[in-house]
Scaffold this motif. Structure first.
Motif, PDB file in Angstrom:
ATOM      1  N   ARG A  57       0.919  -1.249   0.066  1.00 42.45           N
ATOM      2  CA  ARG A  57       0.163  -0.136  -0.196  1.00 42.45           C
ATOM      3  C   ARG A  57       0.889   1.091   0.085  1.00 42.45           C
ATOM      4  O   ARG A  57       1.848   1.294   0.388  1.00 42.45           O
ATOM      5  N   ARG A  58       0.365   2.355  -0.665  1.00 43.28           N
ATOM      6  CA  ARG A  58       1.095   3.753  -0.692  1.00 43.28           C
ATOM      7  C   ARG A  58       0.048   4.588  -0.043  1.00 43.28           C
ATOM      8  O   ARG A  58      -1.026   4.769  -0.723  1.00 43.28           O
ATOM      9  N   LEU A  59       0.594   5.514   0.795  1.00 36.94           N
ATOM     10  CA  LEU A  59      -0.258   6.437   1.138  1.00 36.94           C
ATOM     11  C   LEU A  59       0.264   7.973   0.758  1.00 36.94           C
ATOM     12  O   LEU A  59       1.479   8.085   0.398  1.00 36.94           O
ATOM     13  N   ASP A  60      -0.915   8.874   0.691  1.00 41.52           N
ATOM     14  CA  ASP A  60      -0.495   9.965   0.336  1.00 41.52           C
ATOM     15  C   ASP A  60       0.504  11.091   1.312  1.00 41.52           C
ATOM     16  O   ASP A  60       0.638  10.311   2.481  1.00 41.52           O
ATOM     17  N   PRO A  61       1.364  11.810   0.838  1.00 42.48           N
ATOM     18  CA  PRO A  61       2.189  12.347   1.784  1.00 42.48           C
ATOM     19  C   PRO A  61       1.422  13.044   2.781  1.00 42.48           C
ATOM     20  O   PRO A  61       0.462  13.525   2.618  1.00 42.48           O
ATOM     21  N   GLN A  62       2.001  13.026   4.227  1.00 38.95           N
ATOM     22  CA  GLN A  62       1.474  13.419   5.256  1.00 38.95           C
ATOM     23  C   GLN A  62       2.687  13.947   5.941  1.00 38.95           C
ATOM     24  O   GLN A  62       3.653  13.557   6.230  1.00 38.95           O
ATOM     25  N   PRO A  63       2.006  14.764   7.045  1.00 37.89           N
ATOM     26  CA  PRO A  63       3.119  15.512   8.168  1.00 37.89           C
ATOM     27  C   PRO A  63       3.800  14.425   8.920  1.00 37.89           C
ATOM     28  O   PRO A  63       3.036  13.300   9.266  1.00 37.89           O
ATOM     29  N   VAL A  64       4.768  14.563   9.056  1.00 36.52           N
ATOM     30  CA  VAL A  64       5.910  13.400   9.515  1.00 36.52           C
ATOM     31  C   VAL A  64       5.249  13.301  11.021  1.00 36.52           C
ATOM     32  O   VAL A  64       5.212  11.963  11.282  1.00 36.52           O
ATOM     33  N   SER A  65       4.672  14.165  11.848  1.00 37.85           N
ATOM     34  CA  SER A  65       4.098  14.006  12.836  1.00 37.85           C
ATOM     35  C   SER A  65       2.961  13.000  13.080  1.00 37.85           C
ATOM     36  O   SER A  65       2.812  12.255  14.012  1.00 37.85           O
ATOM     37  N   ASN A  66       2.294  13.271  12.203  1.00 32.95           N
ATOM     38  CA  ASN A  66       1.000  12.367  12.194  1.00 32.95           C
ATOM     39  C   ASN A  66       1.437  11.071  11.832  1.00 32.95           C
ATOM     40  O   ASN A  66       0.761  10.077  12.575  1.00 32.95           O
ATOM     41  N   VAL A  67       2.212  10.957  10.828  1.00 33.05           N
ATOM     42  CA  VAL A  67       2.604   9.470  10.587  1.00 33.05           C
ATOM     43  C   VAL A  67       3.429   8.607  11.902  1.00 33.05           C
ATOM     44  O   VAL A  67       2.819   7.642  12.268  1.00 33.05           O
ATOM     45  N   LEU A  68       4.037   9.364  12.469  1.00 28.75           N
ATOM     46  CA  LEU A  68       4.914   8.835  13.499  1.00 28.75           C
ATOM     47  C   LEU A  68       3.959   8.477  14.755  1.00 28.75           C
ATOM     48  O   LEU A  68       3.935   7.312  15.331  1.00 28.75           O
TER      49      LEU A  68
END
Ligand SMILES: [Zn+2]
Length: 438
Positions: free
Chosen positions: A407-418
């Motif tokens: 799966r590939r996710l749309d670019p997101q803010p680093v803090s959200n992903v972490l």
């Protein structure tokens, strides 16, 4: 044919642990062999100089083992267990009292002479825990008393049958003993089965069957027909009430009592026992254990032996085979690989790696010196999370996530992903991503 990847120590950037991966091709027939995969993935190995059946753990394998052990300890703490440490040696008399010397000596290492006494590498933790229980007086109010230890024990397997992590001479056992009244046995055994179910869910393990293991013919069992009947009736009742399908098997009991065994099957179709719950009237008698009842007089406790994941060695062997090295994210040696597209994004990659470390996540950078982005993604195919950083992501402090399942996710803010990844890992989820949140 399938690709797997070999990790080997690579060049290090300041403060970061890097690994070079290279693809190797392995045969379909060896796909589920933990011995081959364990060596290829740099998890464990053996050396003739250390000896057969005495594997050592490499850094990635040690990470998996440590994470698994800490998970088990946390589960046990929440379930009301207290942990102890006890020595791996004991005097011969200890095992004469427990019955191991008479009923289990074929599996024990020879006794070592030490002056006028003999000491033995222990074949189980039970006698030590019985002695620890006996060292203090106990009121009925303290029961059930749940004593746990992840401790070493030893089995003198012949070298011909040794291999990988499944037949070893030194075993790290996830063990516990519950000292309780007869009335508490069913509930405690049931609770132990529930811990096993929870752990299997977190580990992505499916049991092949539940087995009620009963004594068979031969002299390896202690003779106490009435105790065998009582403990068998208790375990049968627990299994019946749990609604789990099970089969009875003669000749599989421990020498001191019957047990519930949770069986798993390896890639070659071989079945083995991972987890057990046992009810024991024998050891409390042998060690003269007691508790003070409400009436002020002495009573004999029952001892429940239980193991959630069995030995750490066998559990990790099964996990390697079950997942083909693609461990659940919380258990993976490397949880996140950071992929800067060019050297210009390296500062962002290094900042991300530091944030991961601060959050307790295990991350590595695979920079452009290790090949094209496609090649680096393929190399990291066993890593649950792949964080791609290009010029646009770097400018926005974003990251483009790829998951191990493609799966590939749309670019997101680093803090959200972490924070999403940290939450999934803290929950010991086998899901790579919380789809409702993405
Ligand atoms: Zn035990």
């Amino acid at each position: 044919m399938t690709d797997v990847f070999v990790r080997s120590p690579g060049a290090s950037a300041p403060g970061l642990r890097l690994a070079v991966t290279r693809p190797v091709v392995r045969e379909e027939t060896a796909m589920h062999d933990h011995r081959k995969l364990g060596r290829e993935l740099g998890l464990f190995d053996t050396d003739p100089l250390i000896g057969a059946g005495l594997p050592y753990w490499l850094p990635d394998g040690a990470t998996v083992r440590h994470t698994l052990e800490e998970y088990i300890r946390a589960v046990e703490r929440r379930a009301g267990y207290r942990h102890v440490y006890s020595p791996v040696l004991g005097k011969r008399e200890l095992y004469e009292i427990s019955g191991h010397w008479a009923h289990y000596s074929d599996d024990m290492f020879p006794a070592m002479d030490l002056g006028s006494e003999q000491v033995v590498l222990r074949p189980s933790l039970c006698p030590h825990h019985a002695v620890i229980y006996r060292s203090r007086s106990h009121s009925y109010r303290e029961l059930p008393l749940r004593m746990a230890e992840l401790g070493g024990m030893y089995r003198s397997e012949l070298s011909g049958v040794l291999g990988g992590l499944t037949r070893v001479r030194g075993i790290q056992l996830n063990d516990a003993h519950i000292f309780c009244t007869l009335d508490q046995v069913a509930e405690e055994a049931q609770a132990a089965l529930e811990l096993i179910r929870q752990a299997y869910e977190a580990l992505g393990i499916t049991p092949s069957r539940y087995r009620l293991s009963l004594p068979g013919p031969g002299g390896k069992y202690v003779a106490a027909p009435e105790k065998w009947q009582r403990s068998t009736a208790l375990l049968t009742d627990v299994l019946d009430r749990s609604g789990l399908p099970y089969e009875a098997a003669e000749g599989e009991a421990a020498f001191y009592g019957p047990k519930i065994d949770v069986q798993v099957t390896d890639g070659a179709g071989r079945e083995s026992t991972l987890s057990t719950v046992q009810v024991d009237f024998h050891q409390p008698e042998q060690f003269d254990l007691h508790y003070i009842g409400a009436n002020g007089s002495k009573h004999r406790p029952v001892m429940i032996h239980r193991s959630i994941i069995g030995s750490v060695e066998r559990a990790v062997a099964h996990l390697i085979e079950q997942h083909g090295g693609a461990f659940p994210a919380w258990l993976a040696p490397t949880q996140l690989v950071i992929l800067p597209i060019t050297d210009a994004e390296l500062p962002n990659a290094e900042a991300l790696a530091r944030q991961c470390t601060d959050l307790g996540l295990r991350a590595e950078i695979a920079g452009p010196e290790r090949g094209s982005l496609g090649a680096r993604i393929r190399e990291a195919r066993l890593v649950p999370y792949q964080a791609v950083i290009g010029a646009k992501e770097a400018a926005d402090d974003h990251v483009a996530m790829r998951l191990r399942d493609g799966r590939r996710l749309d670019p997101q803010p680093v803090s959200n992903v972490l924070s999403d990844i940290a939450a999934l890992i803290a929950a010991h989820s086998t899901n790579l991503w919380n789809d409702a949140a993405s």
